[in-house]
Design an enzyme around this catalytic site. Structure first.
Site, PDB file in Angstrom:
ATOM      1  N   TYR A  47       0.838  -1.188   0.000  1.00 21.06           N
ATOM      2  CA  TYR A  47       0.000   0.000   0.000  1.00 21.06           C
ATOM      3  C   TYR A  47       0.881   1.250   0.000  1.00 21.06           C
ATOM      4  O   TYR A  47       2.069   1.186   0.303  1.00 21.06           O
ATOM      5  CB  TYR A  47      -0.938  -0.006   1.218  1.00 21.06           C
ATOM      6  CG  TYR A  47      -0.277  -0.405   2.496  1.00 21.06           C
ATOM      7  CD1 TYR A  47       0.389   0.517   3.283  1.00 21.06           C
ATOM      8  CD2 TYR A  47      -0.293  -1.737   2.911  1.00 21.06           C
ATOM      9  CE1 TYR A  47       1.006   0.155   4.445  1.00 21.06           C
ATOM     10  CE2 TYR A  47       0.341  -2.123   4.092  1.00 21.06           C
ATOM     11  CZ  TYR A  47       0.989  -1.164   4.849  1.00 21.06           C
ATOM     12  OH  TYR A  47       1.617  -1.527   5.998  1.00 21.06           O
TER      13      TYR A  47
ATOM     14  N   HIS B 287       7.877   0.647   1.313  1.00 15.26           N
ATOM     15  CA  HIS B 287       7.076   1.534   0.463  1.00 15.26           C
ATOM     16  C   HIS B 287       7.813   1.870  -0.835  1.00 15.26           C
ATOM     17  O   HIS B 287       9.026   1.980  -0.854  1.00 15.26           O
ATOM     18  CB  HIS B 287       6.752   2.817   1.218  1.00 15.26           C
ATOM     19  CG  HIS B 287       5.990   2.559   2.467  1.00 15.26           C
ATOM     20  ND1 HIS B 287       4.810   1.862   2.467  1.00 15.26           N
ATOM     21  CD2 HIS B 287       6.245   2.862   3.751  1.00 15.26           C
ATOM     22  CE1 HIS B 287       4.378   1.760   3.704  1.00 15.26           C
ATOM     23  NE2 HIS B 287       5.219   2.351   4.499  1.00 15.26           N
TER      24      HIS B 287
END
Ligand code: NAG
Ligand code: NAG
Ligand code: NAG
Ligand code: NAG
Length: 328
Positions: free
Chosen positions: A256, A304
């Protein structure tokens, strides 16, 4: 009252003068109409999409931007829009490490018995000019003296545990919105909007509990069970919005977006002008938080997709869609 009368008379005189001039000059009617349509009337009647002088984000005609920007995906969960489509719900479930047996619609119902369920920030229009500062936590803020510039925005959005006290000259002293998830929560004063980032259903159960009976004490680890904050100013980022940022902007299959990128996207959706501070490395190439010592060895981004997110931020800047302050 009197002025009006005079204005009317002056206007009529002027109009007659124009018509007389045009008739004498034998300007054809078509041209006259063209003239009126394209300059005068257009200028008088055309409504700007927002009241900012420079540009209005949501109305941008940049192609690259409009291929990605989805006006209709609202960033906040409300009573009205809480139903999730199957594919979004299934993706969201894959993020949860625990097999939650909770019933989504019941969790939502309980949430909105504690916080307001109204729809916010759908007020884009010709009379609005909302300027927003998105303040990331990068060490490039150190020594920047951006404080007053940041505070000069209508909304100042900060994330996670980033402190203000002691760093005011570089990061400002105003916070209108703070974004976090349960594991990065801090207590807030009662004028700050809290926007919770729900990466799992338990996160929504946590905020409901943290504002009421305090029964949820652990998520992935021990969390604040009773949160000090103004209940009426608490909002939840929509899981469908997180999904949209992940798929449409980042083309990710797994994982995400980072908190910083989600906050920036939130700002693009609810503001007319966005300035970005405290993103990326400092001028020495170090990635660290402004409230921590610069590490001896420089840290690289982990889970990330810092690379792609950063490229998009640079692209937004290049296309004049945001003002990026690169810091020090
Ligand atoms: C969740 O609860 C609602 C009623 O609150 C019920 O209608 C629905 O069937 C439940 N869903 C599941 C999957 O149990
Ligand atoms: C839900 O939407 C309807 C119509 O779209 C609106 O009238 C109503 O006020 C909304 N309710 C909330 C709580 O926002
Ligand atoms: C915040 O900083 C400004 C100057 O940038 C100052 O005028 C103001 O008093 C400060 N506000 C608070 C609450 O400290
Ligand atoms: C806001 O918080 C202050 C102290 O933290 C408190 O004195 C005050 O009553 C609160 N105001 C409201 C409206 O809750």
């Amino acid at each position: 009252m009197r002025y009006w009368k005079y204005m009317k008379i002056i206007f009529l005189v002027l109009l007659s003068a124009i018509i007389v001039t045009l008739t004498v000059q034998k300007v054809p009617y078509d041209q006259f109409k063209y003239l009126m349509n394209n300059s005068l009337v257009e200028h008088l009647l055309h409504e700007e999409p927002c009241a900012c002088g420079k540009h209005c984000l949501a109305a941008s005609d940049d192609n690259w931007f409009s291929e990605r920007f989805r006006d209709h995906v609202h960033p906040l969960l409300s009573l009205n829009n809480s139903v999730l489509s199957d594919n979004i719900f299934n993706w969201w479930k894959t993020l949860q490490s625990t097999k939650s047996k909770a019933n989504y619609s019941q969790v939502i119902q309980k949430l909105f018995s504690v916080i307001p369920g109204e729809d916010r920030y759908r007020d884009v229009g010709p009379s609005r000019c909302r300027t927003c500062a998105v303040v990331g936590n990068s060490g490039n803020l150190v020594g920047s003296f951006y404080g007053p510039l940041i505070d000069n925005h209508d909304f100042v959005m900060r994330m996670n545990k980033a402190p203000v006290e002691g760093y005011e000259k570089d990061v400002g002293n105003k916070t209108t919105h703070r974004f976090f998830y349960p594991e990065s929560a801090i207590h807030l004063d009662n004028n700050t909007h809290l926007v919770v980032l729900p990466f799992k259903l338990l996160d929504i159960q946590w905020i409901t509990s943290a504002l009421s009976d305090g029964s949820v004490k652990r998520t992935r680890f021990k969390v604040i069970d009773k949160l000090q904050t103004n209940k009426d100013m608490v909002m939840i980022m929509h899981p469908a919005f997180i999904y949209y940022v992940r798929t449409t902007w980042l083309h990710l299959r797994r994982s995400y977006p980072s908190t910083g990128f989600l906050v920036l996207m939130f700002a693009l959706h609810i503001c007319d002008e966005v300035s970005v501070f405290g993103f990326g490395a400092n001028t020495k190439g170090a990635w660290h938080h402004y409230f921590e010592e610069m590490p001896k060895k420089f840290r690289r981004t982990g889970k990330h997709p810092g690379g792609l997110e950063h490229q998009i931020i640079l692209e937004l800047q290049k296309r004049n869609l945001i003002d990026l302050y690169a810091g020090w």
